[in-house]
Design a protein around this motif. Structure first.
Motif, PDB file in Angstrom:
ATOM      1  N   ILE A   1       0.838  -1.209   0.000  1.00 19.35           N
ATOM      2  CA  ILE A   1       0.000   0.000   0.000  1.00 19.35           C
ATOM      3  C   ILE A   1       0.870   1.256   0.000  1.00 19.35           C
ATOM      4  N   LYS A   2       1.963   1.211   0.773  1.00 21.03           N
ATOM      5  CA  LYS A   2       2.864   2.363   0.811  1.00 21.03           C
ATOM      6  C   LYS A   2       3.442   2.632  -0.591  1.00 21.03           C
ATOM      7  N   CYS A   3       3.820   1.560  -1.259  1.00 21.48           N
ATOM      8  CA  CYS A   3       4.419   1.685  -2.591  1.00 21.48           C
ATOM      9  C   CYS A   3       3.364   2.117  -3.628  1.00 21.48           C
TER      10      CYS A   3
ATOM     11  N   ASN B   1       0.997   4.114  -3.080  1.00 17.90           N
ATOM     12  CA  ASN B   1       0.763   5.555  -2.912  1.00 17.90           C
ATOM     13  C   ASN B   1       1.764   6.407  -3.686  1.00 17.90           C
ATOM     14  N   CYS B   2       2.920   5.816  -4.052  1.00 14.22           N
ATOM     15  CA  CYS B   2       3.870   6.629  -4.838  1.00 14.22           C
ATOM     16  C   CYS B   2       3.939   6.120  -6.287  1.00 14.22           C
TER      17      CYS B   2
ATOM     18  N   GLU C   1      -6.830  -2.860  -2.392  1.00  9.89           N
ATOM     19  CA  GLU C   1      -6.314  -1.522  -2.715  1.00  9.89           C
ATOM     20  C   GLU C   1      -5.701  -1.506  -4.116  1.00  9.89           C
TER      21      GLU C   1
ATOM     22  N   CYS D   1      -7.196   0.559  -7.485  1.00  5.50           N
ATOM     23  CA  CYS D   1      -6.335   1.420  -8.313  1.00  5.50           C
ATOM     24  C   CYS D   1      -6.463   1.010  -9.785  1.00  5.50           C
TER      25      CYS D   1
END
Ligand code: C5P
Length: 228
Positions: A63-65, A67-68, A110, A114
């Motif tokens: 999820i962190k990845c 987001n970028c 997630e 996307c």
């Protein structure tokens, strides 16, 4: 029910190496419609994650990845073009490494949200042949034309082996078949958007030649257009 039906979307779903990509390309060319491989969207996300060294089973890292993610997807000239930043990454989408990685991140809601957003944006541009696993069931359940393309595991393994042995000459058909069946199981049994035959989908025998398959599909599409 006709209300709310999307007349300008053809959904094609099916398992690994069932021939969806080839058929979608041929069909879109015949109709002059755009063609979108949704697998390539999941593969583009995977290339981004693999480059960042993300463990595909670590939800927090994924999820962190996500987001970028700076990814652009275009459906042009019958192809799905995927860019990470300014770099076109189509050459890396179908590597053996990406194929081993992609189905793991595709499990996450997630990641699916996307990908779905991108699919809906492209569909809003007009006539679209869209192929994947959950197109007729989840992404475009109102698509007027829905197909499910299937073929035997042996036929699919043979096709994939003919492609993948160029990357790895030591590959055997048995090993490819094993990998295909493992991915099928993951795709069919995941809790979010599993691969199913969507309601209203016509099952097409993918063991036939591509020309025959496209002819069958066009016949179905024409018969839909006869006024009731
Ligand atoms: O179609 P393709 O084999 O390129 O898809 C790669 C992977 O992406 C599939 O094995 C599946 O895990 C995932 N996928 C998905 N939903 C889609 C398309 C692909 O989960 N609509």
């Amino acid at each position: 029910m006709l209300f709310g039906m999307s007349n300008n979307i053809i959904a094609i779903d099916g398992p690994v190496a069932s021939g969806k990509g080839t058929i979608a390309r041929l069909l879109s060319a015949k109709l002059g419609w755009k063609n979108l491989s949704t697998g390539d969207i999941y593969r583009g996300i995977s290339v981004h994650m693999m480059r960042s060294g993300v463990d595909p089973f670590d939800k927090e890292q994924v999820i962190k990845c996500l987001n970028c993610l700076d990814m652009r997807v275009l459906a042009e000239g019958g192809e799905t073009l995927v860019f990470l930043g300014d770099e076109q990454v189509n050459g890396q989408l179908h590597s053996i490494e990406t194929s081993k990685y992609v189905y793991k991140v595709a499990l996450l809601p997630e990641v699916r949200e996307c990908s779905t957003r991108i699919q809906k944006r492209i569909a809003a541009e007009g006539n679209l042949v869209c192929e994947g696993r959950d197109i007729g069931s989840v992404v475009f359940p109102n698509a007027k034309y829905k197909f499910y393309l299937d073929a035997s595991a042996d036929e699919r393994a043979k096709r994939r082996w003919l492609q993948d042995r160029l990357q790895d000459p030591t590959l055997t058909i048995e090993k490819v078949k094993d990998g295909i069946q493992r991915r099928d199981l993951m795709d069919m049994n995941r809790s979010v958007s599993p691969l199913i035959i969507a309601e209203g989908a016509i099952v097409i025998d993918g063991n036939q030649t591509p020309d025959k398959i496209v002819e069958d599909m066009l016949n179905h599409i024409k018969s839909y257009q006869v006024p009731a």
